[in-house]
Design a protein around this motif. Structure first.
Motif, PDB file in Angstrom:
ATOM      1  N   SER A  55      34.697   0.287 -13.436  1.00 42.49           N
ATOM      2  CA  SER A  55      36.094  -0.086 -13.170  1.00 42.49           C
ATOM      3  C   SER A  55      36.565   0.472 -11.841  1.00 42.49           C
ATOM      4  O   SER A  55      37.428  -0.115 -11.189  1.00 42.49           O
ATOM      5  N   ASN A  88      36.787  -2.531  -8.892  1.00 47.07           N
ATOM      6  CA  ASN A  88      38.160  -2.939  -9.213  1.00 47.07           C
ATOM      7  C   ASN A  88      38.738  -3.914  -8.204  1.00 47.07           C
ATOM      8  O   ASN A  88      39.706  -4.612  -8.508  1.00 47.07           O
ATOM      9  N   ARG A 130      36.561  -9.869  -7.246  1.00 49.26           N
ATOM     10  CA  ARG A 130      36.912 -11.016  -8.077  1.00 49.26           C
ATOM     11  C   ARG A 130      35.680 -11.566  -8.783  1.00 49.26           C
ATOM     12  O   ARG A 130      35.791 -12.157  -9.858  1.00 49.26           O
ATOM     13  N   SER A 171      36.392 -10.798 -14.214  1.00 46.25           N
ATOM     14  CA  SER A 171      37.780 -11.054 -13.828  1.00 46.25           C
ATOM     15  C   SER A 171      38.150 -12.530 -13.825  1.00 46.25           C
ATOM     16  O   SER A 171      39.182 -12.919 -13.279  1.00 46.25           O
ATOM     17  N   LEU A 208      40.266  -3.568 -17.650  1.00 50.32           N
ATOM     18  CA  LEU A 208      40.713  -3.874 -16.295  1.00 50.32           C
ATOM     19  C   LEU A 208      40.421  -5.325 -15.939  1.00 50.32           C
ATOM     20  O   LEU A 208      41.303  -6.053 -15.453  1.00 50.32           O
ATOM     21  N   PHE A 209      39.187  -5.772 -16.149  1.00 52.33           N
ATOM     22  CA  PHE A 209      38.814  -7.125 -15.758  1.00 52.33           C
ATOM     23  C   PHE A 209      39.568  -8.165 -16.584  1.00 52.33           C
ATOM     24  O   PHE A 209      39.951  -9.222 -16.073  1.00 52.33           O
ATOM     25  N   GLN A 218      42.903  -8.450 -15.034  1.00 46.14           N
ATOM     26  CA  GLN A 218      42.804  -9.146 -13.749  1.00 46.14           C
ATOM     27  C   GLN A 218      42.600 -10.639 -13.951  1.00 46.14           C
ATOM     28  O   GLN A 218      43.142 -11.453 -13.189  1.00 46.14           O
ATOM     29  N   ARG A 277      45.932 -12.283 -14.688  1.00 42.98           N
ATOM     30  CA  ARG A 277      46.757 -12.396 -13.477  1.00 42.98           C
ATOM     31  C   ARG A 277      46.233 -13.490 -12.551  1.00 42.98           C
ATOM     32  O   ARG A 277      47.012 -14.212 -11.922  1.00 42.98           O
ATOM     33  N   ARG A 278      44.903 -13.619 -12.465  1.00 43.11           N
ATOM     34  CA  ARG A 278      44.321 -14.658 -11.605  1.00 43.11           C
ATOM     35  C   ARG A 278      44.675 -16.047 -12.137  1.00 43.11           C
ATOM     36  O   ARG A 278      44.961 -16.961 -11.348  1.00 43.11           O
TER      37      ARG A 278
END
Length: 248
Positions: free
Chosen positions: A8, A12, A15, A47, A70-71, A74, A77-78
């Motif tokens: 992570s 981080n 992508r 991600s 975390l991924f 992400q 959000r992507r």
């Protein structure tokens, strides 16, 4: 449930969590000639870049599974950033053993075949979610040339020489599993560099911001050794590719 924290930290800002550039990912999407509405399952999706960009470019629907907190965040959000959150969904879960409730057109695992105990087990797992006539995508390393010793293999971050095959051997292994290889897109040295070298600035920035973190010594050691290790071993010995398979 999560991956080891070191990943992570080092990835981080990535992508794509494999030695693939956006251009390689786009080339793979174009090669598959997907129709709008194609349903894709991605186990170990990271991600979510593949599903999100293909939803935008090709109108696919996708589900991604990843155990990294975390991924997973992400990826969500992507999807919002590309305005495809109505087409893709992400699930924070262990992809090992995951089977889709409804059959999909494409079942993928790029760079995470540990979820099935190796390539053969992962193909078997993906096939359980795949409709008849669908496509399996496997992303896997292979030896550009076989290391002369086990120490060299371990320096490539493999457990042993036996962990990977050469490219011809890998392609032949799919045939022995009764699959046709119908497409492939291979990483090159630039895409390896973008995956590995991009970690170094991320680590340096993290160290500057977190000097007293319990992992700071580990990250410092990684940053100190990685450029030379990567250039000496991984860059010289390892290839990586995504292989499209259809059952015979």
């Amino acid at each position: 449930m999560d991956i080891p924290r070191i990943f992570s930290i080092t990835e981080n800002a990535h992508r794509i969590h494999d030695p693939f550039t956006p251009e390689k990912l786009a080339a793979l999407g174009a090669a598959l000639k997907m129709e709008p509405g194609t349903r894709i399952l991605d186990l170990g999706c990271g991600s979510g870049e593949m599903l999100c960009t293909w939803a935008r470019e090709y109108g696919i629907f996708g589900t991604g599974i990843d155990m990294s907190q975390l991924f997973f965040a992400q990826a969500g959000r992507r999807a919002e950033e590309l305005a495809v959150d109505g087409r893709v969904k992400f699930i924070h879960d262990d992809a090992s053993g995951y089977v889709a409730a409804e059959k999909v057109d494409v079942a993928a695992c790029l760079g995470a075949t540990w979820i099935g105990g190796g390539v053969a087990g992962t193909i078997e797992l993906l096939a359980r979610s795949l409709r008849t006539g669908g496509i399996i995508l496997i992303g896997e390393p292979y030896w550009l040339h076989v290391p002369s010793t086990e120490d060299v293999a371990r320096s490539c971050r493999a457990g042993s020489i036996a962990d990977f095959l050469t490219l011809p051997e890998l392609l032949a292994s799919f045939g022995r599993l009764e699959y046709d290889v119908v497409e492939m897109v291979l990483a090159d040295q630039d895409s390896w560099d973008r995956y590995e070298a991009a970690k170094w600035l991320t680590m340096r920035r993290w160290l500057e911001a977190n000097p007293d973190d319990e992992l700071s010594n580990d990250v410092r050691a990684e940053l100190t050794s990685e450029p030379v290790r990567y250039a000496t071993y991984t860059r010289e010995y390892l290839g990586w590719g995504v292989f499209a398979l259809m059952a015979r």
